[in-house]
Write a protein that holds these residues in place. Sequence first.
Motif, PDB file in Angstrom:
ATOM      1  N   MET A 197     -50.295  19.331   3.262  1.00  0.00           N
ATOM      2  CA  MET A 197     -49.134  18.940   4.050  1.00  0.00           C
ATOM      3  C   MET A 197     -48.925  19.891   5.232  1.00  0.00           C
ATOM      4  SD  MET A 197     -46.511  17.890   0.948  1.00  0.00           S
ATOM      5  CE  MET A 197     -45.298  16.990   1.948  1.00  0.00           C
ATOM      6  N   GLU A 198     -49.091  21.177   4.978  1.00  0.00           N
ATOM      7  CA  GLU A 198     -48.936  22.157   6.051  1.00  0.00           C
ATOM      8  C   GLU A 198     -50.026  21.978   7.115  1.00  0.00           C
ATOM      9  OE1 GLU A 198     -46.335  24.019   6.595  1.00  0.00           O
ATOM     10  OE2 GLU A 198     -46.319  25.776   5.274  1.00  0.00           O
ATOM     11  N   ALA A 199     -51.241  21.713   6.683  1.00  0.00           N
ATOM     12  CA  ALA A 199     -52.344  21.536   7.624  1.00  0.00           C
ATOM     13  C   ALA A 199     -52.092  20.357   8.559  1.00  0.00           C
ATOM     14  CB  ALA A 199     -53.655  21.339   6.867  1.00  0.00           C
ATOM     15  N   GLU A 200     -51.352  19.369   8.084  1.00  0.00           N
ATOM     16  CA  GLU A 200     -51.063  18.182   8.884  1.00  0.00           C
ATOM     17  C   GLU A 200     -49.656  18.206   9.480  1.00  0.00           C
ATOM     18  OE1 GLU A 200     -51.915  14.809   6.441  1.00  0.00           O
ATOM     19  OE2 GLU A 200     -54.023  15.364   6.154  1.00  0.00           O
ATOM     20  N   ASN A 201     -48.988  19.380   9.396  1.00  0.00           N
ATOM     21  CA  ASN A 201     -47.622  19.526   9.922  1.00  0.00           C
ATOM     22  C   ASN A 201     -46.692  18.437   9.384  1.00  0.00           C
ATOM     23  OD1 ASN A 201     -48.074  21.841  11.616  1.00  0.00           O
ATOM     24  ND2 ASN A 201     -49.209  20.483  13.006  1.00  0.00           N
ATOM     25  N   ASP A 202     -46.835  18.158   8.109  1.00  0.00           N
ATOM     26  CA  ASP A 202     -46.016  17.136   7.462  1.00  0.00           C
ATOM     27  C   ASP A 202     -44.559  17.603   7.424  1.00  0.00           C
ATOM     28  OD1 ASP A 202     -44.749  15.377   5.615  1.00  0.00           O
ATOM     29  OD2 ASP A 202     -46.679  14.980   4.666  1.00  0.00           O
ATOM     30  N   PRO A 203     -43.635  16.834   8.004  1.00  0.00           N
ATOM     31  CA  PRO A 203     -42.222  17.253   8.006  1.00  0.00           C
ATOM     32  C   PRO A 203     -41.586  17.274   6.622  1.00  0.00           C
ATOM     33  CG  PRO A 203     -42.445  15.011   8.842  1.00  0.00           C
ATOM     34  CD  PRO A 203     -43.827  15.553   8.706  1.00  0.00           C
ATOM     35  N   SER A 204     -42.236  16.676   5.622  1.00  0.00           N
ATOM     36  CA  SER A 204     -41.682  16.650   4.269  1.00  0.00           C
ATOM     37  C   SER A 204     -42.166  17.807   3.413  1.00  0.00           C
ATOM     38  CB  SER A 204     -42.031  15.327   3.578  1.00  0.00           C
ATOM     39  OG  SER A 204     -41.395  14.234   4.203  1.00  0.00           O
ATOM     40  N   ALA A 205     -42.883  18.751   4.015  1.00  0.00           N
ATOM     41  CA  ALA A 205     -43.311  19.927   3.250  1.00  0.00           C
ATOM     42  C   ALA A 205     -42.080  20.603   2.657  1.00  0.00           C
ATOM     43  CB  ALA A 205     -44.073  20.897   4.137  1.00  0.00           C
ATOM     44  N   PRO A 206     -42.150  21.052   1.392  1.00  0.00           N
ATOM     45  CA  PRO A 206     -40.956  21.595   0.722  1.00  0.00           C
ATOM     46  C   PRO A 206     -40.512  22.927   1.311  1.00  0.00           C
ATOM     47  CG  PRO A 206     -42.897  21.976  -0.613  1.00  0.00           C
ATOM     48  CD  PRO A 206     -43.340  21.105   0.531  1.00  0.00           C
ATOM     49  N   ARG A 207     -39.309  23.342   0.942  1.00  0.00           N
ATOM     50  CA  ARG A 207     -38.778  24.614   1.414  1.00  0.00           C
ATOM     51  C   ARG A 207     -39.439  25.792   0.688  1.00  0.00           C
ATOM     52  NH1 ARG A 207     -32.788  24.012   2.258  1.00  0.00           N
ATOM     53  NH2 ARG A 207     -33.638  23.046   4.137  1.00  0.00           N
ATOM     54  N   SER A 208     -39.753  25.596  -0.584  1.00  0.00           N
ATOM     55  CA  SER A 208     -40.387  26.678  -1.346  1.00  0.00           C
ATOM     56  C   SER A 208     -41.212  26.110  -2.480  1.00  0.00           C
ATOM     57  CB  SER A 208     -39.335  27.638  -1.915  1.00  0.00           C
ATOM     58  OG  SER A 208     -38.710  27.078  -3.064  1.00  0.00           O
ATOM     59  N   MET A 209     -42.108  26.947  -2.995  1.00  0.00           N
ATOM     60  CA  MET A 209     -42.850  26.608  -4.217  1.00  0.00           C
ATOM     61  C   MET A 209     -42.797  27.808  -5.145  1.00  0.00           C
ATOM     62  SD  MET A 209     -46.823  26.764  -2.916  1.00  0.00           S
ATOM     63  CE  MET A 209     -47.291  27.767  -1.493  1.00  0.00           C
ATOM     64  N   THR A 210     -42.521  27.528  -6.413  1.00  0.00           N
ATOM     65  CA  THR A 210     -42.520  28.561  -7.449  1.00  0.00           C
ATOM     66  C   THR A 210     -43.615  28.208  -8.445  1.00  0.00           C
ATOM     67  OG1 THR A 210     -40.139  28.961  -7.209  1.00  0.00           O
ATOM     68  CG2 THR A 210     -41.178  29.701  -9.252  1.00  0.00           C
ATOM     69  N   LEU A 211     -44.595  29.084  -8.566  1.00  0.00           N
ATOM     70  CA  LEU A 211     -45.732  28.859  -9.466  1.00  0.00           C
ATOM     71  C   LEU A 211     -45.556  29.746 -10.686  1.00  0.00           C
ATOM     72  CD1 LEU A 211     -48.580  28.993  -6.767  1.00  0.00           C
ATOM     73  CD2 LEU A 211     -47.103  27.056  -7.389  1.00  0.00           C
ATOM     74  N   MET A 212     -45.573  29.131 -11.880  1.00  0.00           N
ATOM     75  CA  MET A 212     -45.246  29.845 -13.114  1.00  0.00           C
ATOM     76  C   MET A 212     -46.415  29.790 -14.096  1.00  0.00           C
ATOM     77  SD  MET A 212     -41.417  28.231 -13.457  1.00  0.00           S
ATOM     78  CE  MET A 212     -40.896  29.399 -14.714  1.00  0.00           C
ATOM     79  N   GLY A 213     -47.027  30.923 -14.356  1.00  0.00           N
ATOM     80  CA  GLY A 213     -48.108  30.985 -15.333  1.00  0.00           C
ATOM     81  C   GLY A 213     -49.227  30.017 -15.036  1.00  0.00           C
ATOM     82  N   GLY A 214     -49.634  29.931 -13.769  1.00  0.00           N
ATOM     83  CA  GLY A 214     -50.636  28.953 -13.361  1.00  0.00           C
ATOM     84  C   GLY A 214     -52.008  29.558 -13.110  1.00  0.00           C
ATOM     85  N   PRO A 215     -53.080  28.772 -13.282  1.00  0.00           N
ATOM     86  CA  PRO A 215     -54.457  29.274 -13.153  1.00  0.00           C
ATOM     87  C   PRO A 215     -54.974  29.218 -11.720  1.00  0.00           C
ATOM     88  CG  PRO A 215     -54.505  27.016 -13.921  1.00  0.00           C
ATOM     89  CD  PRO A 215     -53.045  27.385 -13.775  1.00  0.00           C
ATOM     90  N   ILE A 216     -54.313  29.942 -10.810  1.00  0.00           N
ATOM     91  CA  ILE A 216     -54.743  29.928  -9.413  1.00  0.00           C
ATOM     92  C   ILE A 216     -56.140  30.547  -9.270  1.00  0.00           C
ATOM     93  CG2 ILE A 216     -54.239  30.787  -7.090  1.00  0.00           C
ATOM     94  CD1 ILE A 216     -52.367  28.558  -8.025  1.00  0.00           C
ATOM     95  N   ASP A 217     -56.357  31.690  -9.912  1.00  0.00           N
ATOM     96  CA  ASP A 217     -57.679  32.332  -9.888  1.00  0.00           C
ATOM     97  C   ASP A 217     -57.973  32.873 -11.281  1.00  0.00           C
ATOM     98  OD1 ASP A 217     -60.019  33.671  -9.464  1.00  0.00           O
ATOM     99  OD2 ASP A 217     -59.313  34.849  -7.749  1.00  0.00           O
TER     100      ASP A 217
END
Length: 438
Positions: A197-217
Amino acid sequence: MYGAPMSFAYHAYEAVHMMVSPARGLSDAMQLAFKNPANPLTYTPFGRTVAASCELFERTTRRYGKPAFDLPETTINGIKVAVEERVVWERPFGRLVYFDRKIEGRRKPQPKVLLVAPMSGHYATLLRGTVEAFLPGHEVYITDWTDARLVPLSAGRFDLDDYIDYVIAMLHTLGPDTHVMAVCQPAVPVIAAIARMEAENDPSAPRSMTLMGGPIDTRRSPTEVNKLAQDRGIDWFRANCITKVPFPHQGFFREVYPGFLQLSGFMAMNLDRHVTAHYDMFKHLVRGDGDSAEKHRDFYDEYMAVMDLTAEFYLQTVETVFVEHSLPKGTMMHRDKPVDLKAVRRVALMTVEGENDDISGVGQTQAAHDLCPNIPADKRVHYLQKGVGHYGVFNGSRFRSEIAPRISDFMVSLDMEAAKGRRDAGVTDARNALKIAG
C-alpha cells in the motif's frame, strides 16, 4: 500428486470418530447417572470418580466446534454497555466482525483497531481476551477466518497472496485512520500488505501497525518450530501434512492442512503439560472443586477447537516465512510485485514480544524495525514483556495490565498527533483565505 501418502488420513479420522460414538453415548449415560442428585452414589468418592472419568473420556474424544466470542457487554467509565457483533465485510474465506458498542449520546472519538487474528489452526475467538481488553476504549474489528473444510471448491483457492489481498481490502473498508494489530502468524502478511500500500501511495494505508509475537525473521533466536521447518523442507510438509476434505463436508475434495493434525502438533510440543492438566482436572472433579475444573473446561474448549487451512496457504506460508526467509531477505513477492519494506514511511510501527515465547523467539518480531528503516524514530516502539510466553503476549493478566495499556497509549498518541495536524492545517487554510480576501 502431492498429499498422496496422506490421502486417507482425514477419512480415517472421521471413521475413528464415528466408531467411538457408541462408547461416548454410554459414557454420557453413566456420567448422568453418577451426577444425579437422586443417586446415593453421587455423593461418594466412588461416584465422583466414575463421573469424573466419564467427563474426561467425553472431553478427550469430543469434536470441538467453533466457540462464540460471547462478549455481550463491556464497561465504559463504570457503566455497562451492550455490545453487538456485526459483519461489515465478507468473502468466502473470511469476514470482518465489528463489536458495536451501544453507547448512548455523542461518541467521543476513539482509536479504530483492526485486530488480525492468526490463520494457524485456532479460530479468531482465541483472541477473545484481546478484544475484551480493548473494547472499553476502542472501536474494535476482528478478522474471522473460515474453516477451509466449509468452503466449497467452487469458491477457488486461498493462499498467502490472497491473505494479503484480504487485509488490503479490509483496510480500504475501514479507512486510513485505522490501527492494525497482527497477532503471531499475520505479522508477515500484514506488514507485506502495508508495504504494498505504501509503495503505491494508497490513501487507505493505516495509521499504525502493531506486530505481536510474529515471525518476521525466524533466523533470529530460532525455536523448535522454526528449526523443524528449516530441517524438513517444504517437500516433507507437502507429503506429510496435506490431505483432502472428505464427504459430506462442504469443502469436499479441497486439499487442506487439517485441524486435527495441527492439534496433534500443538499437543505434542507440551504433551507432559497437557497430561498433567487433564489429571489435575480429574482430581478437581473428584474433590468437588468446580471452580478449578471450570477454568480447565474454558481453556480446553478454546484450545481444542481447530480449523482446517487450505493447502496452498499453509505450504506457501511455510516456504516463504520459515524455509526461504523471503521477507527479511528482501525477495518476497506479492503477486508479481516486490514486497519492499523500505517503502513504509507513513505507517507507525510497534512490536511486542514475550521473554519466554517458544513459538516466535525474542528478536524475530523486533526485526521489523531494521527492515523498515524509513519509519521516523518518533513513530516506532518496541516492547519486551518479561515473564510471558507466546500466549501471554496477547492474553492473560500481564497482557491486560502491562501490554494492552502500552499499545493503547501508542494508538491514542498517534490519533492526537493526527488531530493536531488537521487543526493546524485548518488554521493555516483559514489564514490563507483571509489573506486572499484581504
